[in-house]
Enzyme design. Structure first.
Site, PDB file in Angstrom:
ATOM      1  N   HIS A  43      -3.986   3.843   1.579  1.00  0.00           N
ATOM      2  CA  HIS A  43      -3.724   3.283   0.253  1.00  0.00           C
ATOM      3  C   HIS A  43      -2.401   3.800  -0.319  1.00  0.00           C
ATOM      4  O   HIS A  43      -1.867   3.204  -1.256  1.00  0.00           O
ATOM      5  CB  HIS A  43      -4.863   3.618  -0.711  1.00  0.00           C
ATOM      6  CG  HIS A  43      -6.179   3.035  -0.292  1.00  0.00           C
ATOM      7  ND1 HIS A  43      -6.370   1.677  -0.115  1.00  0.00           N
ATOM      8  CD2 HIS A  43      -7.362   3.622   0.010  1.00  0.00           C
ATOM      9  CE1 HIS A  43      -7.625   1.463   0.264  1.00  0.00           C
ATOM     10  NE2 HIS A  43      -8.239   2.623   0.362  1.00  0.00           N
ATOM     11  N   GLU A 148     -17.909   6.294   4.369  1.00  0.00           N
ATOM     12  CA  GLU A 148     -17.752   5.693   3.039  1.00  0.00           C
ATOM     13  C   GLU A 148     -18.472   4.348   2.898  1.00  0.00           C
ATOM     14  O   GLU A 148     -18.188   3.602   1.970  1.00  0.00           O
ATOM     15  CB  GLU A 148     -16.279   5.600   2.634  1.00  0.00           C
ATOM     16  CG  GLU A 148     -15.291   5.206   3.698  1.00  0.00           C
ATOM     17  CD  GLU A 148     -13.831   5.346   3.261  1.00  0.00           C
ATOM     18  OE1 GLU A 148     -13.532   5.723   2.119  1.00  0.00           O
ATOM     19  OE2 GLU A 148     -12.962   5.031   4.094  1.00  0.00           O
ATOM     20  N   ASP A 174     -15.235   4.595  -2.307  1.00  0.00           N
ATOM     21  CA  ASP A 174     -15.811   3.512  -1.500  1.00  0.00           C
ATOM     22  C   ASP A 174     -17.308   3.706  -1.338  1.00  0.00           C
ATOM     23  O   ASP A 174     -18.065   2.722  -1.337  1.00  0.00           O
ATOM     24  CB  ASP A 174     -15.130   3.453  -0.124  1.00  0.00           C
ATOM     25  CG  ASP A 174     -13.838   2.657  -0.183  1.00  0.00           C
ATOM     26  OD1 ASP A 174     -13.857   1.555  -0.768  1.00  0.00           O
ATOM     27  OD2 ASP A 174     -12.812   3.145   0.318  1.00  0.00           O
TER      28      ASP A 174
HETATM   29  C1  3PY Z   1     -12.603   7.010  -1.265  1.00  0.00           C
HETATM   30  O1  3PY Z   1     -13.046   7.725  -2.176  1.00  0.00           O
HETATM   31  O2  3PY Z   1     -13.083   5.925  -0.940  1.00  0.00           O
HETATM   32  C2  3PY Z   1     -11.444   7.467  -0.534  1.00  0.00           C
HETATM   33  O3  3PY Z   1     -11.070   6.830   0.428  1.00  0.00           O
HETATM   34  C3  3PY Z   1     -10.723   8.682  -1.019  1.00  0.00           C
HETATM   35  O4  3PY Z   1      -9.390   8.611  -0.721  1.00  0.00           O
HETATM   36 MG    MG Z   2     -11.989   5.027   0.733  1.00  0.00          MG
END
Ligand code: 3PY
Ligand code: MG
Length: 254
Positions: A43, A148, A174
């Site tokens: 990101h 995630e 996420d």
């Molecule tokens: C998230 O919290 O989804 C991340 O990828 C942290 O960078």
């Molecule tokens: Mg993430």
């Protein structure tokens, strides 16, 4: 000391999180009190050239460097290591096959299938012979698979059991989106905290490291108690915003 040896010694480490693809900015971040610096290609704005150049000031500051690659770009994991990174974070590792491909890019045979060519890493770290480098690299470099999604949670034990995966990295933003089926993005969503603690416990039980992104510094103590040993925070955006608000509040108070 390498990132691996510090984590193995039980230290809790804070990594800065750089998204500005510029070596001078990385240099400033590396000069702050963080234990290590992560360059973010997922990101953040980092790309191959900015990682190649941005790792130099991190090494010059005597700190370990990590790179987060874009989703599924396991080829970039090998390149980040060839440039001199000590650890790579792969986002959205949602299956054992993802974990296997990531590990293959991270580790030389017999564990993985990483191709030889540490063109920048070898002189930048500058120790020993090529034989030493080959022998020690698999031990010294760390592969963090990001957990995630619900799919990742479902196969967590398989990911943890994948040879060459050294640890998991929980992405709480996420994870919150997945947990609430798209209902919210909330990195400290209370309902998921028990599961986040369980992920760290299962990582430890498998002999792997647990890392996490900390959006809200107020939860840092809590996640450390859960067993998370590597905490990521402090992007340039957050640092500038925080610095500006503290500065202006002080000026207004005076
Ligand atoms: C998230 O919290 O989804 C991340 O990828 C942290 O960078
Ligand atoms: Mg993430």
């Amino acid at each position: 000391m390498s990132l691996k040896s510090r984590l193995a010694a039980g230290e809790t480490l804070c990594t800065a999180w750089s998204g500005v693809p510029d070596a001078l900015t990385v240099e400033l971040v590396a000069q702050q009190g963080f234990d290590c610096v992560t360059l973010d290609m997922q990101h953040g704005g980092h790309h191959e050239d900015s990682v190649l150049r941005g790792l130099a000031p991190v090494l010059a500051a005597g700190k370990p460097s990590l790179v987060r690659i874009p989703v599924g770009r396991f080829d970039m994991a090998s390149r980040a290591l060839d440039f001199g990174a000590e650890a790579v974070i792969a986002p959205m590792v949602n299956s054992v096959e993802d974990a296997r491909q990531f590990a293959a890019a991270m580790k030389y045979p017999p564990v993985g299938a990483r191709s030889w060519g540490p063109t920048y890493a070898f002189p930048r770290h500058g120790q020993g012979s090529q034989q030493d480098w080959l022998r020690k690299s698999n031990e010294r470099t760390l592969a963090f698979a990001m957990i995630e999604t619900r799919a990742a949670l479902d196969v967590l034990d398989g990911i943890l059991a994948t040879p060459g995966i050294d640890g998991i990295f929980l992405g709480p933003s996420d994870f919150s989106i997945a947990w609430t089926k798209g209902g919210t993005v909330d990195s400290t969503h209370e309902d998921m905290m028990e599961t986040i603690a369980d992920v760290a416990a299962r990582a430890h039980a498998a002999g792997k490291y647990a890392a996490i992104f900390v959006v809200d510094p107020a939860v840092a103590g809590r996640v450390v108690k859960m067993g998370y040993q590597l905490l990521a925070m402090g992007s340039e955006h957050a640092l500038i915003a925080l610095g500006a608000s503290v500065l202006l509040a002080d000026v207004k108070k005076s």
